[in-house]
Every structure is written in structure tokens, then in C-alpha cells.
Motif scaffolding. Structure first.
Motif, PDB file in Angstrom:
ATOM      1  N   GLY A 159       0.438   0.856   0.293  1.00 12.57           N
ATOM      2  CA  GLY A 159      -0.378   1.729   0.919  1.00 12.57           C
ATOM      3  C   GLY A 159      -1.542   1.942   1.413  1.00 12.57           C
ATOM      4  N   ILE A 160      -1.689   0.611   2.102  1.00 11.30           N
ATOM      5  CA  ILE A 160      -3.122   0.137   2.707  1.00 11.30           C
ATOM      6  C   ILE A 160      -2.764  -0.124   4.153  1.00 11.30           C
ATOM      7  CG2 ILE A 160      -4.277  -0.541   0.604  1.00 11.30           C
ATOM      8  CD1 ILE A 160      -3.943  -3.342   1.399  1.00 11.30           C
ATOM      9  N   ALA A 161      -3.746  -0.333   4.778  1.00  8.18           N
ATOM     10  CA  ALA A 161      -3.698  -0.548   6.463  1.00  8.18           C
ATOM     11  C   ALA A 161      -3.868  -2.263   6.528  1.00  8.18           C
ATOM     12  CB  ALA A 161      -4.865   0.159   7.099  1.00  8.18           C
ATOM     13  N   CYS A 162      -3.165  -2.418   7.607  1.00  7.00           N
ATOM     14  CA  CYS A 162      -3.507  -3.878   8.129  1.00  7.00           C
ATOM     15  C   CYS A 162      -3.918  -4.016   9.481  1.00  7.00           C
ATOM     16  CB  CYS A 162      -2.099  -4.665   7.980  1.00  7.00           C
ATOM     17  SG  CYS A 162      -2.319  -6.285   8.437  1.00  7.00           S
ATOM     18  N   VAL A 163      -5.174  -4.501   9.945  1.00  4.62           N
ATOM     19  CA  VAL A 163      -5.902  -4.697  11.048  1.00  4.62           C
ATOM     20  C   VAL A 163      -6.142  -6.198  11.128  1.00  4.62           C
ATOM     21  CG1 VAL A 163      -7.567  -4.177  12.719  1.00  4.62           C
ATOM     22  CG2 VAL A 163      -6.747  -2.302  10.868  1.00  4.62           C
ATOM     23  N   PRO A 164      -5.390  -6.871  11.746  1.00  6.88           N
ATOM     24  CA  PRO A 164      -5.657  -8.460  11.899  1.00  6.88           C
ATOM     25  C   PRO A 164      -7.092  -8.658  12.700  1.00  6.88           C
ATOM     26  CG  PRO A 164      -3.213  -7.933  12.844  1.00  6.88           C
ATOM     27  CD  PRO A 164      -3.999  -6.745  12.591  1.00  6.88           C
ATOM     28  N   HIS A 165      -7.332  -9.800  12.051  1.00 11.40           N
ATOM     29  CA  HIS A 165      -8.718 -10.406  12.596  1.00 11.40           C
ATOM     30  C   HIS A 165      -8.429 -11.144  13.907  1.00 11.40           C
ATOM     31  CE1 HIS A 165     -11.538 -13.985  12.823  1.00 11.40           C
ATOM     32  NE2 HIS A 165     -12.377 -13.218  12.497  1.00 11.40           N
ATOM     33  N   VAL A 166      -9.281 -11.008  15.012  1.00 10.85           N
ATOM     34  CA  VAL A 166      -9.120 -11.539  16.078  1.00 10.85           C
ATOM     35  C   VAL A 166     -10.501 -12.223  16.506  1.00 10.85           C
ATOM     36  CG1 VAL A 166      -8.243 -11.568  18.548  1.00 10.85           C
ATOM     37  CG2 VAL A 166      -7.278 -10.233  16.663  1.00 10.85           C
TER      38      VAL A 166
END
Length: 393
Positions: free
Chosen positions: A307-314
Motif C-alpha cells: 500500500g505504498i508508492a514506488c518512485v525510482p531514483h535516477v
């Protein structure tokens, strides 16, 4: 947008691996200066693969921005496990390497190099088949994705604030800037930068593992988190040292702002431990650190299930940018992309098509493979120079 269905031939045999180190050395006076030190060059540690039909592809080990010299030896160590081996799909490569090298490659920069090999094979097969890499990763899931501006370096409040204003003018709706060395100065920085942001523009404060080499006390990390929450931060990034799972959980439990991490984690297991402990609201895997695009997809699914978000590091060259972008466009759970806007010719020189950025969003790329190319001229233009990179002091 629904998953596209494009039939391609994914089987392959790798005939050779090659490590390629590159540097963009900043001219005197143009170095990137921040509280963590002086960045004298932007380094890239790439891996080039050649398939049996002569097609080549490129991947990147993200930790090469700090430790490029470590990568060639790891490429040599992986060589016996991939050269001459037949694979049914590029997506099998990372798991194959992890299975056969489990005695020495569980996490860290070794995982990043394994991911670079998987990424390079993905790039090569997609180029050979004439399709964007996201088609092999599962198909295009959206036409475009929101991007946020990442950078915010500087040793003075005005340097950070001026950078943020420039990003807003460029069309970004969210800006991410870095903390100062100590929590009290960071609190003052938050007030200074956010006071100048236009209405509707959001911000992220990156504590850089509680400001890198000398982590803050948990009580101080919580104080900064409280102020970030009061000011409406989109999230509060890495308020603790990367391996301090209990610290992440304690900060998250104490503040009313989403907590994110950990960009440098080198395995799915590390993310599983962090997520299962309730340490983050936003997971931040990076294709070039965690072990390749397959590993990123698995972390994203774990985040979704929790139930959490995923925002890749770039944060790297055009190869890192493209590898993560294609992973995002193939992932139905990821809705935000990190766009580092610091000056870095290596982010642009290898592209085969420009970034289509408009109104705060990036449109899906269309070039075959990752949309990058490594030429002899690029290697001549950006020769590796030791002694630079992102060295934290």
C-alpha cells in the motif's frame, strides 16, 4: 493505457562484455559544490554487451558516479557466467547472475554491475527487434509520466532557492533539494526555499541519509520531518543512514509527512526488510543499483502490495536515465519520475532522441532499445579521469 502486445524474439547469446568508464570533467569554477563536498567530474561506469549477431547494448552501474574504478574488475568476475550463455529473454539475465554468484554478489556495487549487464542485454535485444525497451519489459502502460526536478545542491540558501525557481520556470511542478549538514540549518533552509515557491508548486526535502557521512540523531531527523510536514512536503527523503531500518521506522511513525528511501539499496531483500518494517511510504529503487529492471519491477510490486508508492531514483548518465524511464513506462504502479537537472553532458550526449518534456511530464520514448548509443567518438570526448566523481567529504 493498457498493456501493449507486441511479439518479439527475445532469445539471445552474449558473446562479449566490456567495461567502459567515462568522465565529464567540469572546468575550474564550474564544479558542483554542495555541503557534501565538491563534485569535480560526473563519472559513468558502463557495461557494453555484444550478442552473437553483433548487436550491442549498454547498461550502467549507478555507483560508478562515486566508485567507477571498481566496475571493470567486477565485469571481469561476471564474464564466465554470461559470455557464451544462451538466454530465453533479457529478463533472465539478472537472476542467472545472482544465482551463480551468490557467494559474493549479494548487494552493493556488485549488484549494480549485474543490473548493468541485464540492462545492456535488454537494450541490445530491443535494438535488434526494433522496439523500445519497455515493450520487452511488459509493454507501455501510459503515454506520459509526471517528472519532478531533482538537484538542489548549493552551500547557501540562495543557491538552492535560485535553482528551485529555475526549475519552476522550466515547467516542473515539484522540486527536490538537499539538506544542509546539520538539522538546525536545514530547518532554516526549508523556510527560506519554500517561502519563495509559487502557489501550487510542491517540494521534497532530501536529507541525504541524514546528511551523509555523519547522520543526525533520530530526534533531530524527526524535528526536520515535523517542519517538512508543516510546510506541506511531498515527501521527506532518507532521514536516516541507509541501513538504519529501525531509524526509518521510528521517523516514519513520528511524522505526518511521507518518508522515502533507499536509493542505494542493492537488493530486493534490502527493500523487503525496509518495507516490512514500516520504514517508508515511498520506495526508491534504481535500476542501476538494485540489480536491473526486473528487480525494480519486483520492488514496485512489493510496494504496491504494502500500500505504498514506488518512485525510482535516477541520477547518472543517459543510460541510467533511459533504463529507469523504460522501467517506469512498463510499470502500472509508478506514477512519478526523478529528473536530475544538474549540468551533465553525459546525460545528453548518448541520446538518439531528445527527452520529450512538456508541462511537467515526459512522454514515452519511441527509439529502439533504450534510445542511447555508445560510440568511439563519445569515448574520446569523455575519457575517464580518476580523482573526481561524487566524493563526499
Amino acid at each position: 493505457m493498457t498493456n501493449t502486445q507486441i511479439s518479439v524474439q527475445t532469445s539471445l547469446t552474449v558473446t562479449s562484455l566490456r567495461a567502459v568508464l567515462l568522465s565529464h570533467r567540469y572546468a575550474p569554477g564550474e564544479e558542483l559544490t554542495w555541503v557534501g563536498g565538491v563534485i569535480r567530474s560526473w563519472d559513468a561506469a558502463l557495461v557494453e554487451v555484444t550478442l552473437a549477431d553483433g548487436t550491442t547494448g549498454v547498461g550502467e552501474a549507478g555507483a560508478g558516479i562515486m566508485a567507477a574504478a571498481a566496475v571493470p574488475g567486477l565485469v571481469e568476475a561476471y564474464r564466465p557466467y554470461v559470455e557464451g550463455v544462451g538466454f530465453g529473454s533479457p529478463l533472465d539475465v539478472g537472476d542467472h547472475l545472482r544465482a551463480y554468484t551468490a557467494f559474493w554478489s549479494r548487494g552493493g556495487i556488485a549488484s549494480g554491475v549485474a543490473g548493468a549487464i541485464e540492462t545492456a542485454v535488454l537494450d541490445a535485444v530491443a535494438r535488434r527487434e526494433g522496439v523500445p525497451a519497455y515493450e520487452i519489459l511488459g509493454g507501455l502502460r501510459r503515454a506520459d509520466v509526471e517528472a519532478y526536478a531533482s538537484g538542489g545542491l548549493g552551500t547557501t540558501f540562495d543557491e538552492v532557492s535560485d535553482w528551485a525557481q529555475t526549475q519552476v520556470a522550466a515547467g516542473f511542478g515539484t522540486v527536490k533539494f538537499r539538506a544542509m549538514t546539520d538539522p538546525d540549518t536545514t530547518l532554516a533552509l526549508l523556510d527560506h526555499v519554500t517561502a519563495a515557491l509559487p502557489d501550487g508548486v510542491r517540494f521534497i526535502i532530501d536529507a541525504v541519509q541524514a546528511c551523509a557521512s555523519q547522520p543526525w540523531r533520530i530526534e533531530d531527523a524527526i524535528r526536520v520531518g515535523h517542519r517538512a510536514a508543516q510546510l506541506g512536503a511531498r515527501w521527506y527523503e532518507e532521514p536516516c543512514q541507509a541501513d538504519d531500518v529501525a531509524g526509518f521506522a521510528a521517523v516514519r511513525a513520528a511524522v505526518d509527512v511521507p518518508v522515502s528511501g533507499v536509493e542505494s539499496h542493492g537488493s530486493e531483500h534490502a527493500f523487503a526488510e525496509l518495507i516490512d518494517a514500516g520504514g517508508v511510504d515511498v520506495a526508491q529503487p534504481d535500476v542501476t543499483f538494485v540489480g536491473g529492471p526486473v528487480a525494480v519491477a519486483r520492488v514496485s510490486r512489493r510496494a504496491r502490495d504494502a500500500g505504498i508508492a514506488c518512485v525510482p531514483h535516477v541520477w547518472g548518465s543517459a543510460v541510467t536515465f533511459a533504463a529507469n524511464l523504460h522501467a517506469v513506462f512498463a510499470d502500472p504502479h509508478v506514477e512519478l519520475f526523478e529528473f536530475c537537472t544538474l549540468p551533465n553532458p553525459l546525460r545528453d550526449a548518448m541520446r538518439t532522441e531528445p527527452i520529450d518534456f512538456r508541462d511537467g511530464r515526459i512522454s514515452a520514448p519511441t527509439a529502439p532499445g533504450l534510445g542511447v548509443v555508445l560510440t568511439a567518438q563519445i569515448e574520446r570526448d569523455f575519457p575517464f579521469q580518476s580523482g573526481g566523481g561524487h566524493v563526499i567529504r
